[in-house]
Motif scaffolding. Structure first.
Motif, PDB file in Angstrom:
ATOM      1  N   ASP A  37       0.812  -1.216   0.000  1.00 32.85           N
ATOM      2  CA  ASP A  37       0.000   0.000   0.000  1.00 32.85           C
ATOM      3  C   ASP A  37       0.847   1.268   0.000  1.00 32.85           C
ATOM      4  OD1 ASP A  37       1.038  -0.377   2.486  1.00 32.85           O
ATOM      5  OD2 ASP A  37      -0.796   0.107   3.581  1.00 32.85           O
ATOM      6  N   ASP A  38       2.125   1.132  -0.319  1.00 34.78           N
ATOM      7  CA  ASP A  38       3.045   2.272  -0.331  1.00 34.78           C
ATOM      8  C   ASP A  38       2.850   3.074  -1.616  1.00 34.78           C
ATOM      9  OD1 ASP A  38       5.168   4.026  -0.213  1.00 34.78           O
ATOM     10  OD2 ASP A  38       6.593   2.542   0.516  1.00 34.78           O
ATOM     11  N   ALA A  39       2.598   4.372  -1.475  1.00 36.75           N
ATOM     12  CA  ALA A  39       2.323   5.220  -2.644  1.00 36.75           C
ATOM     13  C   ALA A  39       3.581   5.804  -3.281  1.00 36.75           C
ATOM     14  CB  ALA A  39       1.375   6.352  -2.257  1.00 36.75           C
ATOM     15  N   TRP A  40       4.736   5.567  -2.659  1.00 38.28           N
ATOM     16  CA  TRP A  40       5.981   6.086  -3.233  1.00 38.28           C
ATOM     17  C   TRP A  40       6.360   5.284  -4.478  1.00 38.28           C
ATOM     18  CZ3 TRP A  40       8.771  10.244  -1.354  1.00 38.28           C
ATOM     19  CH2 TRP A  40       8.398  10.730  -0.093  1.00 38.28           C
ATOM     20  N   GLN A  41       6.967   5.987  -5.448  1.00 35.82           N
ATOM     21  CA  GLN A  41       7.409   5.341  -6.679  1.00 35.82           C
ATOM     22  C   GLN A  41       8.937   5.334  -6.744  1.00 35.82           C
ATOM     23  OE1 GLN A  41       5.338   3.831  -8.879  1.00 35.82           O
ATOM     24  NE2 GLN A  41       3.748   4.350  -7.376  1.00 35.82           N
ATOM     25  N   PRO A  42       9.546   4.141  -6.820  1.00 30.53           N
ATOM     26  CA  PRO A  42      11.014   4.085  -6.918  1.00 30.53           C
ATOM     27  C   PRO A  42      11.494   4.636  -8.254  1.00 30.53           C
ATOM     28  CG  PRO A  42      10.060   1.907  -7.218  1.00 30.53           C
ATOM     29  CD  PRO A  42       8.929   2.804  -6.819  1.00 30.53           C
ATOM     30  N   ALA A  43      12.573   5.426  -8.208  1.00 32.62           N
ATOM     31  CA  ALA A  43      13.093   6.039  -9.426  1.00 32.62           C
ATOM     32  C   ALA A  43      14.491   5.555  -9.763  1.00 32.62           C
ATOM     33  CB  ALA A  43      13.090   7.558  -9.285  1.00 32.62           C
ATOM     34  N   ARG A  87      16.255   6.109  -4.419  1.00 33.46           N
ATOM     35  CA  ARG A  87      15.584   7.394  -4.599  1.00 33.46           C
ATOM     36  C   ARG A  87      14.141   7.137  -5.032  1.00 33.46           C
ATOM     37  NH1 ARG A  87      15.094  10.840  -8.935  1.00 33.46           N
ATOM     38  NH2 ARG A  87      16.553   9.589 -10.153  1.00 33.46           N
ATOM     39  N   ARG A  88      13.212   7.748  -4.297  1.00 34.46           N
ATOM     40  CA  ARG A  88      11.796   7.567  -4.610  1.00 34.46           C
ATOM     41  C   ARG A  88      11.100   8.929  -4.657  1.00 34.46           C
ATOM     42  NH1 ARG A  88       8.811   3.196  -1.154  1.00 34.46           N
ATOM     43  NH2 ARG A  88       9.265   4.582   0.589  1.00 34.46           N
ATOM     44  N   SER A  89       9.926   8.968  -5.289  1.00 33.14           N
ATOM     45  CA  SER A  89       9.174  10.209  -5.391  1.00 33.14           C
ATOM     46  C   SER A  89       7.706   9.948  -5.131  1.00 33.14           C
ATOM     47  CB  SER A  89       9.342  10.841  -6.780  1.00 33.14           C
ATOM     48  OG  SER A  89       8.830   9.959  -7.779  1.00 33.14           O
ATOM     49  N   ARG A  90       6.992  11.022  -4.856  1.00 35.94           N
ATOM     50  CA  ARG A  90       5.564  10.913  -4.577  1.00 35.94           C
ATOM     51  C   ARG A  90       4.824  12.031  -5.302  1.00 35.94           C
ATOM     52  NH1 ARG A  90       3.164   8.940   1.135  1.00 35.94           N
ATOM     53  NH2 ARG A  90       1.126   8.340   0.343  1.00 35.94           N
ATOM     54  N   GLU A 123      12.305  11.242  -1.679  1.00 32.04           N
ATOM     55  CA  GLU A 123      12.881  10.472  -0.583  1.00 32.04           C
ATOM     56  C   GLU A 123      14.204   9.835  -0.990  1.00 32.04           C
ATOM     57  OE1 GLU A 123      11.324   6.838   2.245  1.00 32.04           O
ATOM     58  OE2 GLU A 123      11.563   6.488   0.091  1.00 32.04           O
ATOM     59  N   LEU A 124      15.120   9.795  -0.039  1.00 35.09           N
ATOM     60  CA  LEU A 124      16.340   9.004  -0.159  1.00 35.09           C
ATOM     61  C   LEU A 124      16.294   7.962   0.950  1.00 35.09           C
ATOM     62  CD1 LEU A 124      19.059  11.737  -0.833  1.00 35.09           C
ATOM     63  CD2 LEU A 124      18.005  10.177  -2.485  1.00 35.09           C
ATOM     64  N   LEU A 125      16.317   6.694   0.567  1.00 39.92           N
ATOM     65  CA  LEU A 125      16.273   5.585   1.519  1.00 39.92           C
ATOM     66  C   LEU A 125      17.654   4.935   1.544  1.00 39.92           C
ATOM     67  CD1 LEU A 125      14.583   3.695   3.376  1.00 39.92           C
ATOM     68  CD2 LEU A 125      14.166   2.292   1.323  1.00 39.92           C
ATOM     69  N   GLY A 167      19.445   1.938 -11.177  1.00 38.63           N
ATOM     70  CA  GLY A 167      18.198   2.007 -11.916  1.00 38.63           C
ATOM     71  C   GLY A 167      16.993   1.560 -11.110  1.00 38.63           C
ATOM     72  N   THR A 168      15.819   1.667 -11.744  1.00 38.91           N
ATOM     73  CA  THR A 168      14.554   1.341 -11.075  1.00 38.91           C
ATOM     74  C   THR A 168      14.495  -0.125 -10.669  1.00 38.91           C
ATOM     75  OG1 THR A 168      13.443   3.063 -12.375  1.00 38.91           O
ATOM     76  CG2 THR A 168      12.048   1.436 -11.296  1.00 38.91           C
ATOM     77  N   ALA A 169      14.993  -1.015 -11.540  1.00 38.10           N
ATOM     78  CA  ALA A 169      14.943  -2.445 -11.228  1.00 38.10           C
ATOM     79  C   ALA A 169      15.743  -2.740  -9.965  1.00 38.10           C
ATOM     80  CB  ALA A 169      15.482  -3.258 -12.405  1.00 38.10           C
TER      81      ALA A 169
END
Length: 253
Positions: free
Chosen positions: A96-102, A129-132, A142-144, A162-164
């Motif tokens: 249910d996480d709305a963040w998108q990994p970039a 790195r993710r974005s919302r 976000e930086l995780l 990369g995203t993968a």
């Protein structure tokens, strides 16, 4: 009690206009609607364009308006709540996480993050790195930071970035048993890279939410999420996670 000097200072004209404009936004315009040009607005309210600009700038600062390149000044969506709680705990990347990994890269984290992770000063970690987004606009970046010890099975994966790679790091975190998390919130200024990603000017006010995730008695990951202060507000309750609550469809407020 006598009056102070401030009590006798009249309300600035632009401030009164801001109130009038705010009422007009509530009653006459919808979220995303483009406002008339400055000349027409100044004529409608009988003010100089300089006064109008001051009022518009204040409304933009308060998150009521957005100035979009190539579009104009539009009515901003309602502020979104950044909920801060501690009852429920989930790893980043849960269903249910709305963040998108970039993206994902390997690098030495900032000193404060390295200390939280208890890694060596020159030890590299995975940085996801993710974005919302909401209403088609970026609201958070976000930086995780994830040390290699938290995702040991990544050693056999060839994709360096990369995203993968980001999705794989998040998936491997899900294999750990999350014992808890803590969160700190502070007001900050957007750095150049955050500002670009959030479509803001460097130095714009932001909310910085730092979260530590715990597993096996140690910090397994650290998230540093930067939210646009003009579109987000803090909410406090009994529910965990940092999430953006979408207000029901309604006119601008």
């Amino acid at each position: 009690m006598g009056t102070t000097q401030l009590d006798t200072v009249p309300e600035p004209k632009y401030w009164h206009l801001k109130t009038v404009l705010s009422e007009a936004l509530d009653s006459e315009f919808s979220v995303g609607e483009i406002l008339p040009n400055e000349r027409d607005l100044a004529a409608r309210f009988g003010v100089a364009r300089a006064t109008l600009r001051q009022a518009l700038e204040q409304l933009e600062l308060e998150g009521r308006l957005q100035r979009r390149r190539g579009v104009g000044t539009t009515v901003a969506p309602p502020r979104m709540g950044v909920a801060v709680g501690s009852e429920q705990h989930t790893w980043p990347g849960a269903a249910d996480d709305a963040w998108q990994p970039a993206d994902c890269a390997t690098a030495v984290p900032p000193t404060a993050v390295a200390q939280a992770l208890e890694t060596e000063p020159d030890e590299q970690v995975h940085i996801v790195r993710r974005s919302r987004m909401t209403h088609g606009q970026p609201v958070a970046a976000e930086l995780l930071y994830v040390p290699a010890s938290s995702v040991p099975d990544l050693s056999g994966i060839d994709t360096p970035s990369g995203t993968a790679r980001a999705r794989t790091v998040l998936r491997e975190l899900q294999r750990r048993e999350l014992e808890g998390e803590d969160r700190a919130v502070e007001l900050g200024s957007a750095r150049a890279d955050d500002a670009k990603e959030l479509d803001r000017l460097p130095g714009a006010p932001v909310l910085v939410v730092t979260t530590r995730f715990f597993a096996e008695g140690r910090t397994a990951a650290v998230s540093v999420a930067t939210y646009r202060a003009d579109t987000c507000r803090l909410t406090f309750g009994d529910f965990g996670g940092v999430e953006i609550h979408h207000a029901p469809e309604r006119r601008a407020s």
